[in-house]
Design a protein around this motif. Structure first.
Motif, PDB file in Angstrom:
ATOM      1  N   ILE A 193       0.862  -1.195   0.000  1.00 45.93           N
ATOM      2  CA  ILE A 193       0.000   0.000   0.000  1.00 45.93           C
ATOM      3  C   ILE A 193       0.889   1.233   0.000  1.00 45.93           C
ATOM      4  O   ILE A 193       1.849   1.323   0.767  1.00 45.93           O
ATOM      5  CB  ILE A 193      -0.950  -0.006   1.211  1.00 45.93           C
ATOM      6  CG1 ILE A 193      -1.916  -1.197   1.112  1.00 45.93           C
ATOM      7  CG2 ILE A 193      -1.725   1.297   1.318  1.00 45.93           C
ATOM      8  CD1 ILE A 193      -2.806  -1.409   2.304  1.00 45.93           C
ATOM      9  N   GLU A 194       0.551   2.179  -0.864  1.00 48.83           N
ATOM     10  CA  GLU A 194       1.309   3.425  -0.996  1.00 48.83           C
ATOM     11  C   GLU A 194       0.643   4.513  -0.149  1.00 48.83           C
ATOM     12  O   GLU A 194      -0.568   4.724  -0.235  1.00 48.83           O
ATOM     13  CB  GLU A 194       1.338   3.847  -2.470  1.00 48.83           C
ATOM     14  CG  GLU A 194       2.290   4.979  -2.757  1.00 48.83           C
ATOM     15  CD  GLU A 194       2.319   5.314  -4.244  1.00 48.83           C
ATOM     16  OE1 GLU A 194       3.386   5.193  -4.855  1.00 48.83           O
ATOM     17  OE2 GLU A 194       1.253   5.690  -4.782  1.00 48.83           O
ATOM     18  N   LEU A 195       1.460   5.170   0.679  1.00 48.30           N
ATOM     19  CA  LEU A 195       0.970   6.221   1.577  1.00 48.30           C
ATOM     20  C   LEU A 195       1.704   7.523   1.309  1.00 48.30           C
ATOM     21  O   LEU A 195       2.909   7.523   1.075  1.00 48.30           O
ATOM     22  CB  LEU A 195       1.183   5.809   3.035  1.00 48.30           C
ATOM     23  CG  LEU A 195       0.543   4.485   3.487  1.00 48.30           C
ATOM     24  CD1 LEU A 195       1.109   4.057   4.828  1.00 48.30           C
ATOM     25  CD2 LEU A 195      -0.962   4.603   3.561  1.00 48.30           C
ATOM     26  N   GLY A 196       0.976   8.617   1.361  1.00 48.53           N
ATOM     27  CA  GLY A 196       1.578   9.938   1.211  1.00 48.53           C
ATOM     28  C   GLY A 196       1.744  10.615   2.555  1.00 48.53           C
ATOM     29  O   GLY A 196       0.818  10.625   3.368  1.00 48.53           O
ATOM     30  N   ILE A 197       2.925  11.189   2.814  1.00 49.59           N
ATOM     31  CA  ILE A 197       3.195  11.870   4.087  1.00 49.59           C
ATOM     32  C   ILE A 197       2.807  13.337   3.937  1.00 49.59           C
ATOM     33  O   ILE A 197       3.402  14.070   3.144  1.00 49.59           O
ATOM     34  CB  ILE A 197       4.687  11.746   4.475  1.00 49.59           C
ATOM     35  CG1 ILE A 197       5.110  10.274   4.541  1.00 49.59           C
ATOM     36  CG2 ILE A 197       4.961  12.429   5.808  1.00 49.59           C
ATOM     37  CD1 ILE A 197       6.612  10.055   4.527  1.00 49.59           C
ATOM     38  N   GLU A 198       1.816  13.770   4.703  1.00 47.11           N
ATOM     39  CA  GLU A 198       1.369  15.165   4.647  1.00 47.11           C
ATOM     40  C   GLU A 198       1.976  16.003   5.768  1.00 47.11           C
ATOM     41  O   GLU A 198       2.183  17.197   5.614  1.00 47.11           O
ATOM     42  CB  GLU A 198      -0.164  15.223   4.718  1.00 47.11           C
ATOM     43  CG  GLU A 198      -0.830  14.626   3.475  1.00 47.11           C
ATOM     44  CD  GLU A 198      -2.292  14.990   3.372  1.00 47.11           C
ATOM     45  OE1 GLU A 198      -2.883  15.408   4.391  1.00 47.11           O
ATOM     46  OE2 GLU A 198      -2.844  14.864   2.267  1.00 47.11           O
ATOM     47  N   LYS A 199       2.221  15.374   6.921  1.00 46.09           N
ATOM     48  CA  LYS A 199       2.822  16.078   8.060  1.00 46.09           C
ATOM     49  C   LYS A 199       3.703  15.086   8.807  1.00 46.09           C
ATOM     50  O   LYS A 199       3.336  13.928   8.986  1.00 46.09           O
ATOM     51  CB  LYS A 199       1.721  16.624   8.986  1.00 46.09           C
ATOM     52  CG  LYS A 199       2.239  17.539  10.078  1.00 46.09           C
ATOM     53  CD  LYS A 199       1.101  17.983  10.977  1.00 46.09           C
ATOM     54  CE  LYS A 199       1.608  18.805  12.147  1.00 46.09           C
ATOM     55  NZ  LYS A 199       0.524  19.181  13.075  1.00 46.09           N
ATOM     56  N   PHE A 200       4.866  15.554   9.246  1.00 47.38           N
ATOM     57  CA  PHE A 200       5.804  14.658   9.921  1.00 47.38           C
ATOM     58  C   PHE A 200       6.545  15.392  11.043  1.00 47.38           C
ATOM     59  O   PHE A 200       7.044  16.495  10.854  1.00 47.38           O
ATOM     60  CB  PHE A 200       6.811  14.109   8.904  1.00 47.38           C
ATOM     61  CG  PHE A 200       7.957  13.353   9.514  1.00 47.38           C
ATOM     62  CD1 PHE A 200       7.743  12.198  10.246  1.00 47.38           C
ATOM     63  CD2 PHE A 200       9.266  13.799   9.372  1.00 47.38           C
ATOM     64  CE1 PHE A 200       8.801  11.504  10.822  1.00 47.38           C
ATOM     65  CE2 PHE A 200      10.331  13.113   9.927  1.00 47.38           C
ATOM     66  CZ  PHE A 200      10.095  11.957  10.659  1.00 47.38           C
ATOM     67  N   VAL A 201       6.568  14.746  12.222  1.00 50.09           N
ATOM     68  CA  VAL A 201       7.353  15.230  13.367  1.00 50.09           C
ATOM     69  C   VAL A 201       8.284  14.095  13.763  1.00 50.09           C
ATOM     70  O   VAL A 201       7.833  12.982  14.063  1.00 50.09           O
ATOM     71  CB  VAL A 201       6.459  15.642  14.555  1.00 50.09           C
ATOM     72  CG1 VAL A 201       7.307  16.134  15.716  1.00 50.09           C
ATOM     73  CG2 VAL A 201       5.453  16.696  14.130  1.00 50.09           C
ATOM     74  N   SER A 202       9.574  14.355  13.773  1.00 54.22           N
ATOM     75  CA  SER A 202      10.571  13.313  13.994  1.00 54.22           C
ATOM     76  C   SER A 202      10.746  12.974  15.472  1.00 54.22           C
ATOM     77  O   SER A 202      10.293  13.713  16.359  1.00 54.22           O
ATOM     78  CB  SER A 202      11.914  13.762  13.407  1.00 54.22           C
ATOM     79  OG  SER A 202      12.914  12.819  13.677  1.00 54.22           O
ATOM     80  N   LEU A 203      11.416  11.863  15.710  1.00 57.03           N
ATOM     81  CA  LEU A 203      11.788  11.455  17.071  1.00 57.03           C
ATOM     82  C   LEU A 203      12.681  12.495  17.731  1.00 57.03           C
ATOM     83  O   LEU A 203      12.579  12.766  18.934  1.00 57.03           O
ATOM     84  CB  LEU A 203      12.539  10.115  17.024  1.00 57.03           C
ATOM     85  CG  LEU A 203      11.740   8.815  17.124  1.00 57.03           C
ATOM     86  CD1 LEU A 203      12.606   7.650  16.698  1.00 57.03           C
ATOM     87  CD2 LEU A 203      11.212   8.593  18.518  1.00 57.03           C
ATOM     88  N   GLU A 216       3.694  11.933  24.487  1.00 56.33           N
ATOM     89  CA  GLU A 216       4.062  11.755  23.075  1.00 56.33           C
ATOM     90  C   GLU A 216       5.575  11.617  22.931  1.00 56.33           C
ATOM     91  O   GLU A 216       6.347  12.425  23.454  1.00 56.33           O
ATOM     92  CB  GLU A 216       3.557  12.919  22.218  1.00 56.33           C
ATOM     93  CG  GLU A 216       3.636  12.607  20.741  1.00 56.33           C
ATOM     94  CD  GLU A 216       2.821  13.547  19.865  1.00 56.33           C
ATOM     95  OE1 GLU A 216       2.878  13.388  18.634  1.00 56.33           O
ATOM     96  OE2 GLU A 216       2.144  14.447  20.407  1.00 56.33           O
ATOM     97  N   MET A 217       5.969  10.578  22.197  1.00 58.87           N
ATOM     98  CA  MET A 217       7.379  10.244  22.079  1.00 58.87           C
ATOM     99  C   MET A 217       7.911  10.507  20.668  1.00 58.87           C
ATOM    100  O   MET A 217       9.065  10.854  20.475  1.00 58.87           O
ATOM    101  CB  MET A 217       7.548   8.758  22.452  1.00 58.87           C
ATOM    102  CG  MET A 217       8.957   8.241  22.469  1.00 58.87           C
ATOM    103  SD  MET A 217       9.011   6.484  22.882  1.00 58.87           S
ATOM    104  CE  MET A 217       8.396   5.739  21.388  1.00 58.87           C
ATOM    105  N   GLY A 218       7.027  10.355  19.669  1.00 63.15           N
ATOM    106  CA  GLY A 218       7.446  10.462  18.280  1.00 63.15           C
ATOM    107  C   GLY A 218       7.819   9.105  17.715  1.00 63.15           C
ATOM    108  O   GLY A 218       8.093   8.174  18.481  1.00 63.15           O
ATOM    109  N   PRO A 219       7.840   8.954  16.402  1.00 64.96           N
ATOM    110  CA  PRO A 219       7.476   9.950  15.397  1.00 64.96           C
ATOM    111  C   PRO A 219       5.966  10.126  15.263  1.00 64.96           C
ATOM    112  O   PRO A 219       5.203   9.294  15.720  1.00 64.96           O
ATOM    113  CB  PRO A 219       8.065   9.343  14.111  1.00 64.96           C
ATOM    114  CG  PRO A 219       8.022   7.867  14.359  1.00 64.96           C
ATOM    115  CD  PRO A 219       8.248   7.677  15.818  1.00 64.96           C
ATOM    116  N   SER A 220       5.581  11.226  14.624  1.00 68.54           N
ATOM    117  CA  SER A 220       4.174  11.551  14.404  1.00 68.54           C
ATOM    118  C   SER A 220       3.970  11.815  12.909  1.00 68.54           C
ATOM    119  O   SER A 220       4.680  12.640  12.331  1.00 68.54           O
ATOM    120  CB  SER A 220       3.805  12.778  15.242  1.00 68.54           C
ATOM    121  OG  SER A 220       2.541  13.251  14.879  1.00 68.54           O
TER     122      SER A 220
END
Length: 306
Positions: A117-127, A216-220
């Protein structure tokens, strides 16, 4: 014939042990995942793969070099890497103008792509962006899925199965309360999937059961489903087939109800209730007059027979 498809005879004991580990088993090894970077991956996709590798350790292989491949057009390179690294799960990251910040998650069956399954990343918060303590390497997560789409839509149902396969970790027989350290939460809402990772904090509550807080630990990540490549129902059923040796043997005359109570059926011979010894009571004792009448009746019956 491909070099990896040839029958390899081990020359050393170390090589023999290595090949024995890869042989088919009744109880398979823990599923390893390979994380592959595409030919044009940007900084966001690279960091996502690094964070996912941090969650998967030590059951993951991170390919640091760029690999020019397109999983939906040609799957031979993925199958080659799967056989080489003995991984049945994969995550492929790429970036282009048509599909920016792209992530493909999938699994293998017999070293061939089963579904992806292909997913698009719209928002990302790293560890690294969330500054707090992290869980130790190899911690088994708790998985929570929220949203009706995971139960009603076929694509989301397969995605749920894929995510469970990817993050479940080793199978354990016992669970220690202090070992429940972090949670992976997936929410399906308005055509998006919200991936959140929390650390579990056990606080004092004044009673035996501790009070639970989530930090919250991340990633998000905020994800959206793009393309899918799902296995046919027959192939999917075949991949889920359990060996006969692992199937629990049915025990005769034993049944269970909905509450888990066990019922057993015992087969006995027909009982002669006239010979059954009952409790002796004075009130049930026969009087002398009754005994005399009974004896006379028995004698009369005998006389008639003769």
């Amino acid at each position: 014939m491909d070099a990896l498809d040839r029958v390899i005879k081990p020359k050393t004991k170390r090589a023999k042990r290595f090949l024995e580990k890869r042989e088919p088993k009744l109880s398979e090894n823990i599923k390893n995942a390979m994380l592959i970077k595409g030919g044009n991956a940007n900084a966001i996709v690279t960091q996502v793969l690094k964070d996912m590798y941090a969650l998967k350790k030590p059951y993951g292989v991170l390919y640091k070099k760029k690999n020019i491949t397109r999983p939906f057009e040609d799957q031979t390179s993925l199958e080659f890497f799967s056989k080489k690294s003995d991984c049945s799960l994969f995550m492929f990251g790429s970036h282009n103008k048509k599909r920016p910040n792209n992530l493909v998650i999938g699994r293998m069956y017999d070293y061939h792509v089963l579904d992806m399954i292909e997913l698009g990343i719209e928002k990302f918060v790293s560890l690294k962006d969330i500054k707090n303590s992290k869980c130790p390497e190899g911690t088994k997560p708790m998985l929570i899925f929220a949203g009706d789409a995971f139960d009603t839509t076929e694509d989301y149902r397969r995605l749920k199965s894929l995510l469970i396969d990817f993050f479940r970790g080793p199978t354990v027989s016992n669970i220690r309360l202090a070992g429940l350290e972090y949670v992976l939460h997936f929410t399906a809402l308005n055509g998006k999937i919200y991936f959140r990772s929390y650390k579990l904090l056990l606080k004092k509550s004044g009673c035996r059961t501790p009070r639970i807080e989530l930090e919250e630990m991340g990633p998000s990540l905020d994800l959206v489903v793009r393309r899918t490549h799902l296995a046919s129902d027959d192939l999917y059923k075949l991949s889920m087939k359990m060996p006969k040796a692992l199937k629990p043997k049915k025990k005769k005359n034993i049944s269970h109800d909905t509450f888990g109570t066990t019922y057993g059926r015992i087969h006995m011979q027909k009982q002669d209730l006239s010979k059954l010894q009952t409790r002796k009571m004075k009130g049930l004792k026969k009087r002398p007059a009754e005994r005399i009448t009974e004896d006379q009746e028995k004698k009369s019956k005998r006389m008639k027979k003769h």
